[in-house]
Write an enzyme that holds these catalytic residues in place. Structure first.
Site, mmCIF file in Angstrom:
data_model
loop_
_atom_site.group_PDB
_atom_site.id
_atom_site.type_symbol
_atom_site.label_atom_id
_atom_site.label_comp_id
_atom_site.label_asym_id
_atom_site.label_seq_id
_atom_site.Cartn_x
_atom_site.Cartn_y
_atom_site.Cartn_z
ATOM 1 N N LEU A 50 3.718 -7.377 -1.285
ATOM 2 C CA LEU A 50 4.456 -8.555 -1.718
ATOM 3 C C LEU A 50 5.897 -8.106 -1.833
ATOM 4 O O LEU A 50 6.163 -7.033 -2.394
ATOM 5 C CB LEU A 50 3.948 -9.055 -3.075
ATOM 6 C CG LEU A 50 2.572 -9.719 -3.093
ATOM 7 C CD1 LEU A 50 2.112 -9.928 -4.536
ATOM 8 C CD2 LEU A 50 2.597 -11.056 -2.366
ATOM 9 N N ASP A 51 6.837 -8.887 -1.311
ATOM 10 C CA ASP A 51 8.225 -8.441 -1.385
ATOM 11 C C ASP A 51 8.712 -8.476 -2.835
ATOM 12 O O ASP A 51 8.037 -8.993 -3.726
ATOM 13 C CB ASP A 51 9.124 -9.249 -0.437
ATOM 14 C CG ASP A 51 9.234 -10.711 -0.830
ATOM 15 O OD1 ASP A 51 9.594 -10.998 -1.984
ATOM 16 O OD2 ASP A 51 8.979 -11.576 0.025
ATOM 17 N N GLU A 52 9.877 -7.915 -3.053
ATOM 18 C CA GLU A 52 10.400 -7.728 -4.412
ATOM 19 C C GLU A 52 10.457 -9.036 -5.202
ATOM 20 O O GLU A 52 10.210 -9.068 -6.406
ATOM 21 C CB GLU A 52 11.797 -7.097 -4.311
ATOM 22 C CG GLU A 52 12.331 -6.548 -5.593
ATOM 23 C CD GLU A 52 13.628 -5.775 -5.395
ATOM 24 O OE1 GLU A 52 14.192 -5.337 -6.408
ATOM 25 O OE2 GLU A 52 14.093 -5.641 -4.240
ATOM 26 N N LYS A 53 10.780 -10.145 -4.533
ATOM 27 C CA LYS A 53 10.936 -11.420 -5.235
ATOM 28 C C LYS A 53 9.633 -12.210 -5.347
ATOM 29 O O LYS A 53 9.610 -13.274 -5.961
ATOM 30 C CB LYS A 53 11.979 -12.272 -4.510
ATOM 31 C CG LYS A 53 13.375 -11.681 -4.598
ATOM 32 C CD LYS A 53 14.386 -12.557 -3.898
ATOM 33 C CE LYS A 53 15.788 -11.985 -4.058
ATOM 34 N NZ LYS A 53 16.785 -12.782 -3.335
ATOM 35 N N SER A 54 8.551 -11.716 -4.743
ATOM 36 C CA SER A 54 7.260 -12.408 -4.811
ATOM 37 C C SER A 54 6.394 -11.785 -5.891
ATOM 38 O O SER A 54 6.563 -10.628 -6.260
ATOM 39 C CB SER A 54 6.558 -12.339 -3.450
ATOM 40 O OG SER A 54 7.349 -12.983 -2.465
#
Length: 196
Positions: A50-54
């Site tokens: 999951l990317d940093e903002k997810s």
């Protein structure tokens, strides 16, 4: 035939964390890693990212075979996405049939998937970083279920149909659901034995 016991964890990845455990890169020292949440075994790996903002559900394992299976097209991953604007039926139909997104400098056509609009905002823990408020226009929520996982796929898909993602939370991986987990929660799962 040898038998090895592996360890598996379910975590609620908080907003602002990277889906890795540490970094030797001095530029990333200020970043937050999953190793801050729990004392994981050395050989642990995240299954997918999951990317940093997810936010949301992430499976961790010491078993490469399990990682390959969960990353395969057999296992569904479901996301709840809060979108900028009130998504239309036409946009949902486009998402369901597949849209063109950018991937590694080329166009990629996403595979057909399940998408529907949620009648109301899901009951999720509030996020540390505030999402813009309603004075800037309406938002809507959709459920997106994929059997593929390209880089930032859901975000790219919703942008492609004109409704950028403001918040993205993975709520299910196969038969595992986020249920009442809170950001930062870690649950160790029963071990599966994998025959070599």
């Amino acid at each position: 035939m040898s038998e090895s016991i592996h360890r598996h964890f379910l975590i609620f990845k908080p907003y602002g964390f990277l889906s890795q455990f540490k970094s030797n890169d001095s530029k990333q020292q200020s970043k937050r890693f999953l190793g801050r949440l729990y004392d994981f075994p050395e050989e642990i790996m995240a299954i997918g990212r999951l990317d940093e903002k997810s936010e949301g559900l992430l499976l961790l394992t010491t078993d490469g075979k399990m990682s390959d299976y969960v990353n395969s097209s057999y296992v569904e991953k479901e996301y709840f996405a809060q979108l900028d604007g009130d998504i239309t039926d036409e946009a949902i139909a486009l998402l369901q049939t597949g849209v063109a997104i950018g991937l590694h400098g080329k166009k990629y056509q996403t595979k057909p998937c399940q998408v529907y609009k949620l009648d109301q905002a899901p009951q999720l823990p509030s996020r540390q970083k505030k999402i813009r408020d309603d004075r800037h226009g309406p938002t809507s929520w959709v459920s997106v279920t994929l059997k593929e996982g390209k880089f930032r796929q859901v975000r790219k898909m919703t942008s492609a149909v004109g409704f950028p993602t403001l918040r993205l939370v993975r709520v299910r991986i196969g038969d595992f659901y986020i249920n009442n987990m809170l950001p930062g929660d870690v649950i160790e799962l029963p071990d599966w034995r994998v025959r070599d």
